[in-house]
Design a protein around this motif. Structure first.
Motif, PDB file in Angstrom:
ATOM      1  N   HIS A 193       0.835  -1.202   0.000  1.00 25.95           N
ATOM      2  CA  HIS A 193       0.000   0.000   0.000  1.00 25.95           C
ATOM      3  C   HIS A 193       0.874   1.258   0.000  1.00 25.95           C
ATOM      4  CE1 HIS A 193       0.614  -0.838   4.254  1.00 25.95           C
ATOM      5  NE2 HIS A 193       0.192   0.355   4.600  1.00 25.95           N
ATOM      6  N   HIS A 196      -0.227   5.825   3.283  1.00 29.68           N
ATOM      7  CA  HIS A 196      -0.020   6.391   4.619  1.00 29.68           C
ATOM      8  C   HIS A 196       1.054   7.469   4.582  1.00 29.68           C
ATOM      9  CE1 HIS A 196      -2.195   2.872   5.665  1.00 29.68           C
ATOM     10  NE2 HIS A 196      -1.662   2.604   6.834  1.00 29.68           N
ATOM     11  N   ASP A 202       4.994   1.283   8.568  1.00 26.98           N
ATOM     12  CA  ASP A 202       3.721   1.184   7.874  1.00 26.98           C
ATOM     13  C   ASP A 202       3.435   2.568   7.284  1.00 26.98           C
ATOM     14  OD1 ASP A 202       1.175   0.660   7.019  1.00 26.98           O
ATOM     15  OD2 ASP A 202       0.248   0.733   9.000  1.00 26.98           O
ATOM     16  N   TYR A 303      -4.432  -6.181   6.206  1.00 24.08           N
ATOM     17  CA  TYR A 303      -4.157  -5.330   5.040  1.00 24.08           C
ATOM     18  C   TYR A 303      -4.892  -5.889   3.807  1.00 24.08           C
ATOM     19  CZ  TYR A 303      -0.743  -2.953   7.978  1.00 24.08           C
ATOM     20  OH  TYR A 303      -0.144  -2.226   8.969  1.00 24.08           O
ATOM     21  N   TYR A 331       2.311   1.665  16.178  1.00 20.32           N
ATOM     22  CA  TYR A 331       1.473   1.500  14.983  1.00 20.32           C
ATOM     23  C   TYR A 331       0.535   2.705  14.804  1.00 20.32           C
ATOM     24  CZ  TYR A 331      -2.410  -0.402  12.219  1.00 20.32           C
ATOM     25  OH  TYR A 331      -3.390  -0.599  11.291  1.00 20.32           O
ATOM     26  N   HIS A 332       0.519   3.258  13.595  1.00 22.64           N
ATOM     27  CA  HIS A 332      -0.348   4.390  13.248  1.00 22.64           C
ATOM     28  C   HIS A 332      -0.142   5.590  14.176  1.00 22.64           C
ATOM     29  CE1 HIS A 332      -3.457   2.378  10.358  1.00 22.64           C
ATOM     30  NE2 HIS A 332      -2.207   2.273   9.951  1.00 22.64           N
TER      31      HIS A 332
END
Ligand code: ZN
Length: 454
Positions: A193, A196, A202, A303, A331-332
Motif C-alpha cells: 500500500h 499512509h 507502515d 491489510y 502503529y499508526h
C-alpha cells in the motif's frame, strides 16, 4: 545505488533504509497528488529499465461493491493560537491533519475546536494517524501533551484560527503496476500500500522492499511472471481486482508486504487456503533461518490480503512483515518513524522474501523417467554432483524419495513433507536427478502457452 543485490546483505538493508527514509515524509492519502508524487518517487527508485504503468480510475466508478471516492488534495493546513503563533502545521508533520479533512477556514474557541482535535492520552508525546475517508469532516491530530498546553493557555485566551486548504472533488484514484514477464504466464503477485503519510514501517518499508525485489528479480531468469502493485489500501486492491478479472486466474502465488523494518521477529500470515504453496514456501524459508519467527493463521482482518483472500477470489496470497499491526504501540502514530526501523531488519526481511520467492521458483512436479525398479545411481556420479558439504545420508534419502514420489502428482513440497527432509535437500536431489535425465517435468515447457489458451 548498488547495481545488484542478491540476498539480504547489509548493503541491501542500507539501501532499503535510505529509500525508506526518502519515501516516509510526504503527505499522501488514498487519492490525489500525494499519491502521484509518491508513485513518481517509486518510479525513480525502480530505475529506467523496469516498465511502470500508472492507472487512473475516475471518481464514481463502481468497483465490486464499492465506488471510487472523490479525489483529495492538500495545499496547506495549520492551526494558530489566539496570540497568532502556529500551534501546528502539516509542513512539520503530515500526521497533524486528519486524512480527507474538508476545506475549512474559521475561528473557534478551544471548546468549539476540541471535538476536532485527536490525541492519544495513553501515549502523551505521540501524534496519532487518523483518517475520515467516508464521513465528510475535518480535524487535527496532535500530542496529548500539546493539547494540555493549549488548555493551560500557552497560546493565549480567545479564538484559534483553523486553516485547512484542501479540496475534495471529482478526480481519480491512482495506482501503479509493474510486470516482469517470466517463462510462464502464471503470476507471482506482490502488493504493497502507498497511502499512509509520514510513517516508516507502515508503510514506506513496504514500498522500498517491493522496489528492491523488483530490481533484483528484473536481473534474474524468472519462471513466473511477477506483478507488483503499488496501491492505496483497501480501495486500491478492490479497484485493481475489479479491473483485472482476467489476471486473477493466473495468480499462483502472492504476498502482501508491510511493516518490514521494525525490531520484531519475522512474521508470515497464511493465505485463506492455509496450505497454498506460498504458505509452504514462507514456512520453509522461515525455518531455514534457524531463528525465532511467527507464522499466524489467516483472519479476515489486516491489510489487502483481506480483499485478495475474499471468498470469491480466494487467491493464494499471504502477508509478510515483522511486528503485526495493532500489536505494537507505535502503529499508526508519529512514533512509527525512522528510529523505529533499522537497516538490519529491513535487510533481513528482504533476504527472507527473496528466499520465499526462490523456493516457489524451485518447486516443481517432476516425473521419474525410470520408474520400473530403482535406477542405478552409483554409476551416474550423482553423489559427487550434489557436493561434499551435505550430509551423505540425507542426500541419499533425498534422491530415493524424489525418485519414488516423482510420479507427476507430487510437488517437491509434498516430497519434502512426506520424507521429512529439508526442502533444500529435496530440491538439490531433484536438480541432480534432472541433470542426468532421470526426471522430467512435462508441464513446464508449455505451462505458459497452456495458460495463454484459456
Ligand atoms: Zn496502516
Amino acid at each position: 545505488m548498488p547495481e545488484t543485490m542478491n540476498n539480504g546483505t547489509p548493503d541491501a538493508g542500507k539501501w532499503l533504509y535510505e529509500l525508506t527514509a526518502e519515501l516516509t515524509p510526504p503527505m499522501r492519502s488514498i487519492t490525489g497528488d500525494g499519491v502521484r508524487r509518491t508513485l513518481a518517487a517509486v518510479r525513480d527508485a525502480l530505475g529506467p529499465d523496469i516498465p511502470f504503468a500508472l492507472d487512473e480510475v475516475a471518481t464514481g466508478t463502481p468497483v465490486l461493491d464499492w465506488t471510487v471516492p472523490k479525489e483529495w488534495n492538500v495545499r496547506a493546513a495549520w492551526l494558530a493560537g489566539p496570540d497568532g503563533r502556529r500551534v501546528l502545521d502539516i509542513a512539520d508533520n503530515p500526521l497533524h491533519l486528519l486524512g480527507y479533512s474538508m476545506p475549512t477556514h474559521t475561528r473557534l474557541s478551544l471548546r468549539g475546536l476540541r471535538p476536532h482535535l485527536h490525541t492519544m492520552p495513553d501515549r502523551p508525546d505521540w501524534v496519532p494517524y487518523r483518517t475520515s475517508y467516508y464521513t465528510e469532516t475535518w480535524g487535527f491530530c496532535l500530542s496529548d501533551r500539546q493539547l494540555g498546553e493549549l488548555a493551560a493557555g500557552k497560546f493565549g485566551d480567545g479564538e484559534y484560527e483553523v486553516y485547512i486548504d484542501t479540496s475534495l472533488t471529482d478526480g481519480s484514484l491512482t495506482y501503479a503496476e509493474i510486470v516482469l514477464p517470466g517463462v510462464s504466464s502464471r503470476e507471482f503477485l506482490v502488493s504493497t500500500h502507498i497511502c499512509h503519510p509520514g510513517m516508516a514501517n507502515d508503510n514506506a518499508s513496504g514500498m522500498a522492499t517491493a522496489i528492491l525485489l523488483a530490481r533484483t528479480l528484473a536481473q534474474r531468469r524468472r519462471r513466473f511472471t511477477y506483478r507488483f502493485l503499488f496501491i492505496p489500501g483497501t480501495i486500491g486492491s478492490i479497484t485493481w481486482l475489479a479491473r483485472h478479472g482476467d489476471t486473477v486466474g493466473r495468480v499462483r502465488h502472492g504476498l502482501v508486504l508491510t511493516g518490514l523494518g521494525d525490531r520484531g521477529q519475522p512474521t508470515y500470515k497464511r493465505s485463506r487456503r492455509g496450505d497454498a504453496d506460498i504458505d509452504r514456501a514462507a514456512v520453509t524459508a522461515l525455518i531455514e533461518t534457524g531463528r525465532p519467527h511467527h507464522v499466524v493463521d489467516f483472519s479476515p482482518y489486516g491489510y489487502d490480503e483481506r480483499q485478495f483472500c475474499s471468498p470469491g477470489y480466494d487467491l493464494p496470497v499471504g502477508r509478510f512483515g515483522r511486528s503485526q499491526h495493532g500489536e505494537y504501540p507505535e502503529y499508526h502514530t508519529s512514533a512509527d518513524n525512522l528510529d523505529f526501523v533499522t537497516a538490519g531488519n529491513l535487510g533481513d526481511s528482504f533476504g527472507i522474501l527473496l528466499r520465499m520467492i526462490e523456493i516457489c521458483e524451485q518447486d516443481r512436479t517432476w516425473t521419474n523417467t525410470s520408474p520400473f525398479g530403482e535406477p542405478q545411481l552409483g554409476r551416474r556420479g550423482l553423489y559427487r554432483s550434489i557436493g561434499a558439504t551435505m550430509d551423505r545420508r540425507a542426500v541419499e534419502m533425498g534422491l530415493l524419495w524424489v525418485l519414488n514420489l516423482a510420479d507427476g502428482a507430487h510437488s517437491l513440497f509434498d516430497i519434502a513433507e512426506r520424507a521429512d527432509l529439508p526442502f533444500d535437500t529435496v530440491a538439490g536431489a531433484a536438480d541432480a536427478l534432472a541433470g542426468v535425465g532421470l526426471l522430467t517435468c512435462p508441464d513446464e515447457d508449455d505451462e505458459g502457452s497452456r495458460d495463454n489458451l484459456r
